[in-house]
Scaffold this motif. Sequence first.
Motif, PDB file in Angstrom:
ATOM      1  N   SER A  56       3.961 -14.066   1.024  1.00 17.71           N
ATOM      2  CA  SER A  56       5.364 -13.881   1.423  1.00 17.71           C
ATOM      3  C   SER A  56       5.804 -14.996   2.355  1.00 17.71           C
ATOM      4  O   SER A  56       5.092 -15.364   3.294  1.00 17.71           O
ATOM      5  CB  SER A  56       5.539 -12.525   2.120  1.00 17.71           C
TER       6      SER A  56
ATOM      7  N   GLU B 278       4.388  -2.717   1.459  1.00 23.57           N
ATOM      8  CA  GLU B 278       5.147  -3.457   0.441  1.00 23.57           C
ATOM      9  C   GLU B 278       6.601  -3.011   0.408  1.00 23.57           C
ATOM     10  O   GLU B 278       7.508  -3.833   0.238  1.00 23.57           O
ATOM     11  CB  GLU B 278       4.488  -3.273  -0.922  1.00 23.57           C
ATOM     12  N   ARG B 279       6.825  -1.718   0.567  1.00 21.76           N
ATOM     13  CA  ARG B 279       8.209  -1.217   0.605  1.00 21.76           C
ATOM     14  C   ARG B 279       8.934  -1.730   1.839  1.00 21.76           C
ATOM     15  O   ARG B 279      10.103  -2.140   1.777  1.00 21.76           O
ATOM     16  CB  ARG B 279       8.213   0.313   0.589  1.00 21.76           C
TER      17      ARG B 279
ATOM     18  N   ASP C 238       6.548   4.382  -6.258  1.00 19.58           N
ATOM     19  CA  ASP C 238       6.306   2.946  -6.188  1.00 19.58           C
ATOM     20  C   ASP C 238       7.493   2.131  -6.712  1.00 19.58           C
ATOM     21  O   ASP C 238       7.409   0.912  -6.800  1.00 19.58           O
ATOM     22  CB  ASP C 238       5.052   2.605  -7.006  1.00 19.58           C
TER      23      ASP C 238
ATOM     24  N   ARG D 283       9.808  -5.374   1.332  1.00 17.84           N
ATOM     25  CA  ARG D 283      10.922  -5.510   0.386  1.00 17.84           C
ATOM     26  C   ARG D 283      12.258  -5.170   1.043  1.00 17.84           C
ATOM     27  O   ARG D 283      13.247  -5.898   0.887  1.00 17.84           O
ATOM     28  CB  ARG D 283      10.665  -4.608  -0.822  1.00 17.84           C
TER      29      ARG D 283
ATOM     30  N   ASP E 169      -4.925  -5.887  -1.350  1.00 17.45           N
ATOM     31  CA  ASP E 169      -3.538  -5.843  -1.841  1.00 17.45           C
ATOM     32  C   ASP E 169      -2.556  -6.162  -0.722  1.00 17.45           C
ATOM     33  O   ASP E 169      -1.571  -6.883  -0.921  1.00 17.45           O
ATOM     34  CB  ASP E 169      -3.240  -4.465  -2.429  1.00 17.45           C
ATOM     35  N   ILE E 170      -2.813  -5.616   0.475  1.00 16.52           N
ATOM     36  CA  ILE E 170      -1.927  -5.860   1.620  1.00 16.52           C
ATOM     37  C   ILE E 170      -1.968  -7.324   2.034  1.00 16.52           C
ATOM     38  O   ILE E 170      -0.932  -7.970   2.244  1.00 16.52           O
ATOM     39  CB  ILE E 170      -2.309  -4.946   2.795  1.00 16.52           C
TER      40      ILE E 170
ATOM     41  N   THR F  90      -0.683   0.622   1.504  1.00 16.62           N
ATOM     42  CA  THR F  90      -0.272  -0.554   0.734  1.00 16.62           C
ATOM     43  C   THR F  90       1.166  -0.422   0.261  1.00 16.62           C
ATOM     44  O   THR F  90       1.985  -1.341   0.414  1.00 16.62           O
ATOM     45  CB  THR F  90      -1.200  -0.748  -0.475  1.00 16.62           C
ATOM     46  N   GLN F  91       1.494   0.731  -0.301  1.00 17.63           N
ATOM     47  CA  GLN F  91       2.849   0.940  -0.811  1.00 17.63           C
ATOM     48  C   GLN F  91       3.873   0.957   0.318  1.00 17.63           C
ATOM     49  O   GLN F  91       4.991   0.446   0.157  1.00 17.63           O
ATOM     50  CB  GLN F  91       2.895   2.258  -1.600  1.00 17.63           C
TER      51      GLN F  91
ATOM     52  N   ALA G 146      -0.165  -9.566  -0.381  1.00 17.03           N
ATOM     53  CA  ALA G 146       1.293  -9.505  -0.222  1.00 17.03           C
ATOM     54  C   ALA G 146       1.755 -10.273   1.009  1.00 17.03           C
ATOM     55  O   ALA G 146       2.798 -10.945   0.977  1.00 17.03           O
ATOM     56  CB  ALA G 146       1.740  -8.042  -0.128  1.00 17.03           C
TER      57      ALA G 146
END
Length: 451
Positions: free
Chosen positions: A95, A57-58, A336, A61, A87-88, A53-54, A91
Amino acid sequence: MSKNLITAFILFISGSAFVLQDDTLTVSGTAPQNDGNSVSIIRVEGIIGPTATQYIERGLRQSIEAGDEALIIELDTPGGLLDSTQDIVQAMLGSEHPIVVYVSPQGANAGSAGTFITLAAHIAVMAPGTNIGAASPVSMGGGEMDTVAQTKIFNYSESYIESIAEQRDRNVEWAKSAVRDGASITSTEALEINVIDLIADGMDDLLNQIDGMEVEGDTLNTRDAEQNRIPRNLAEIFFSFLIRPEVMLILTLVAIYGIIGEVTNPGAIVPGVAGVIALILLLYGVAAMPVNLAGFLLIGLAIILFVAEAFTPAFGLLITGGAVAFFLGALMLFQDLPDEIQISLYWLIPATLLTAAFFGWIVTYGIKSLFNPARTGIESTIGKRAEVTDPILPGQEGRVFFDGEFWTAESDEVLNEGDVCEIVRYNGLKVVVRSVDNVEAEKENAGQQTD
């Protein structure tokens, strides 16, 4: 200029590199703006968990900051945790930046959680010889769920994947069957029944095929686009290793046996420290604890272990355990954050060693000194022995001699000239003493009662 210097100082202490040229501050950790067309590519493989997930998201971004045409997620997964998948998907659906999921290479699989993620993409692509589906939820560890829980989780998962398919205008009936019946299909079948948009034989082929497609009102210009791969950082590599099934089993065993070992054998130290650290990592790995909370708990545990070293003859074991907990906690706590304020290993490792050394030396001796007997002043003489020079009677003063000085003394006991006494306390400029024989007798009686 002064504002740039202040910003540079903040970035410096956070571990980011920067360059100051012509009164303009450039941070090395931020994604550069591209003059030409470009795409960012991340590769997600293995179990879908908090680390995936992180990473996604990174990557999203950074792709937005770089002004890319799209973010491409190369996917190969057997499945993962439902919370992380949610969560994924959240996002991705939220978006406006174009997201392409590419199930690759040949032989790859978008199973279970991968099905949800693929369907949530703006553009879903698969390589030849790949599969998608088998999205039926299962309990962690493969155990059987009771009928009520199974019905609830199946109904929720089915409605959830239905809403995803509807929003992306994909085959809703097949999406529901992937959850309800565990349906799985090949890339060719997926294209035929509108589960995916394209089949691409390699990244260049993918970029050529999506060129000119419209996403969120914008037309993609990806032909001959620059391909920027975003690798996983150290924290993502390490914590993705933790959520492997065999590693999580080991963490479970360490947590159970470590904590039980410490409870049944208090003072063993190593089992207890290892068990608590393993338990926190396990709770993070199964998404039962947010990464920031897990990081705070590990750092809090580290401080407790550092301070406990001052009172426990652990020969450095608590300091070592605290250093491990501090390093893992800091790694979790800062991974994070945006790239420009993440802490690099060049800062994290020295900070861990410095913190361990600080608590192991300065704090240990400083705390211990607070509980040591006084070494200066009249308080340092308490417990020492003196010789009676003038008889002392209860209610009447006498004199004693010690350290080359005569002191006026009083006592509740009869002490004759030449007797040896022990200093108990001070009453103004008078010293209160007791017979050495009575003091030793009380100590012997106390020892016998303890035995």
